[in-house]
Scaffold this motif. Sequence first.
Motif, PDB file in Angstrom:
ATOM      1  N   PRO A 171       0.822  -1.215   0.000  1.00 39.91           N
ATOM      2  CA  PRO A 171       0.000   0.000   0.000  1.00 39.91           C
ATOM      3  C   PRO A 171       0.859   1.271   0.000  1.00 39.91           C
ATOM      4  O   PRO A 171       1.975   1.285   0.530  1.00 39.91           O
ATOM      5  CB  PRO A 171      -0.792  -0.109   1.311  1.00 39.91           C
ATOM      6  CG  PRO A 171      -0.710  -1.538   1.717  1.00 39.91           C
ATOM      7  CD  PRO A 171       0.562  -2.076   1.152  1.00 39.91           C
ATOM      8  N   ASP A 172       0.309   2.330  -0.575  1.00 41.96           N
ATOM      9  CA  ASP A 172       1.035   3.597  -0.657  1.00 41.96           C
ATOM     10  C   ASP A 172       1.496   4.099   0.699  1.00 41.96           C
ATOM     11  O   ASP A 172       2.578   4.672   0.812  1.00 41.96           O
ATOM     12  CB  ASP A 172       0.177   4.672  -1.334  1.00 41.96           C
ATOM     13  CG  ASP A 172       0.029   4.445  -2.824  1.00 41.96           C
ATOM     14  OD1 ASP A 172       0.850   3.709  -3.415  1.00 41.96           O
ATOM     15  OD2 ASP A 172      -0.913   5.008  -3.408  1.00 41.96           O
ATOM     16  N   GLN A 173       0.698   3.902   1.742  1.00 41.96           N
ATOM     17  CA  GLN A 173       1.073   4.406   3.057  1.00 41.96           C
ATOM     18  C   GLN A 173       2.283   3.680   3.642  1.00 41.96           C
ATOM     19  O   GLN A 173       2.887   4.162   4.606  1.00 41.96           O
ATOM     20  CB  GLN A 173      -0.111   4.374   4.041  1.00 41.96           C
ATOM     21  CG  GLN A 173      -0.602   2.986   4.414  1.00 41.96           C
ATOM     22  CD  GLN A 173      -1.753   2.505   3.567  1.00 41.96           C
ATOM     23  OE1 GLN A 173      -1.934   2.956   2.445  1.00 41.96           O
ATOM     24  NE2 GLN A 173      -2.527   1.570   4.090  1.00 41.96           N
ATOM     25  N   CYS A 174       2.673   2.562   3.043  1.00 45.92           N
ATOM     26  CA  CYS A 174       3.852   1.813   3.498  1.00 45.92           C
ATOM     27  C   CYS A 174       5.099   2.170   2.699  1.00 45.92           C
ATOM     28  O   CYS A 174       6.198   1.754   3.048  1.00 45.92           O
ATOM     29  CB  CYS A 174       3.596   0.316   3.387  1.00 45.92           C
ATOM     30  SG  CYS A 174       2.269  -0.273   4.459  1.00 45.92           S
ATOM     31  N   ARG A 175       4.925   2.914   1.631  1.00 38.84           N
ATOM     32  CA  ARG A 175       6.052   3.305   0.772  1.00 38.84           C
ATOM     33  C   ARG A 175       6.614   4.626   1.260  1.00 38.84           C
ATOM     34  O   ARG A 175       5.867   5.516   1.668  1.00 38.84           O
ATOM     35  CB  ARG A 175       5.596   3.418  -0.683  1.00 38.84           C
ATOM     36  CG  ARG A 175       5.101   2.085  -1.234  1.00 38.84           C
ATOM     37  CD  ARG A 175       4.504   2.253  -2.614  1.00 38.84           C
ATOM     38  NE  ARG A 175       3.878   1.021  -3.053  1.00 38.84           N
ATOM     39  CZ  ARG A 175       4.160   0.420  -4.201  1.00 38.84           C
ATOM     40  NH1 ARG A 175       5.033   0.941  -5.039  1.00 38.84           N
ATOM     41  NH2 ARG A 175       3.556  -0.701  -4.522  1.00 38.84           N
ATOM     42  N   ALA A 214       7.050  -2.930   6.754  1.00 38.24           N
ATOM     43  CA  ALA A 214       5.875  -2.608   5.946  1.00 38.24           C
ATOM     44  C   ALA A 214       5.086  -3.868   5.589  1.00 38.24           C
ATOM     45  O   ALA A 214       3.873  -3.793   5.369  1.00 38.24           O
ATOM     46  CB  ALA A 214       6.295  -1.871   4.680  1.00 38.24           C
ATOM     47  N   ALA A 235       1.732  -5.048   7.196  1.00 41.62           N
ATOM     48  CA  ALA A 235       0.418  -4.622   6.722  1.00 41.62           C
ATOM     49  C   ALA A 235      -0.402  -5.828   6.256  1.00 41.62           C
ATOM     50  O   ALA A 235      -1.630  -5.769   6.211  1.00 41.62           O
ATOM     51  CB  ALA A 235       0.559  -3.617   5.575  1.00 41.62           C
ATOM     52  N   GLN A 293      11.275   5.332  -4.575  1.00 43.10           N
ATOM     53  CA  GLN A 293      10.524   4.809  -3.439  1.00 43.10           C
ATOM     54  C   GLN A 293      11.303   3.705  -2.755  1.00 43.10           C
ATOM     55  O   GLN A 293      12.084   2.994  -3.381  1.00 43.10           O
ATOM     56  CB  GLN A 293       9.180   4.230  -3.886  1.00 43.10           C
ATOM     57  CG  GLN A 293       8.205   5.250  -4.375  1.00 43.10           C
ATOM     58  CD  GLN A 293       6.863   4.608  -4.702  1.00 43.10           C
ATOM     59  OE1 GLN A 293       6.800   3.432  -5.097  1.00 43.10           O
ATOM     60  NE2 GLN A 293       5.798   5.368  -4.548  1.00 43.10           N
TER      61      GLN A 293
END
Length: 82
Positions: A21-25, A69, A72, A63
């Motif tokens: 997910p983007d919030q983990c990048r 991460a 998740a 990234q």
Amino acid sequence: TTPDIKWLGLRPSDLDAFDLPDQCRLPMTSKDLDMGAQLLKEEFVLKRPDWVKELELMQKTKQKAEIQALSAFGFQFVTQVY
């Protein structure tokens, strides 16, 4: 150099392979990008085409992610899947 050196942690290709997910990048810092560029000049990296590919991908996407991460997907993901 150390002939049996290993890549530790997530590879840049893992971010998309596991649909992280983007919030983990995390965005790479200028220091990260400089380090990647330097590594791409190192003989021990150039001898490993898979590492070159990963570092080039990292430079392109700008990234990164920490191994944490993957939590998740659940706490057992790292030991059972990754």
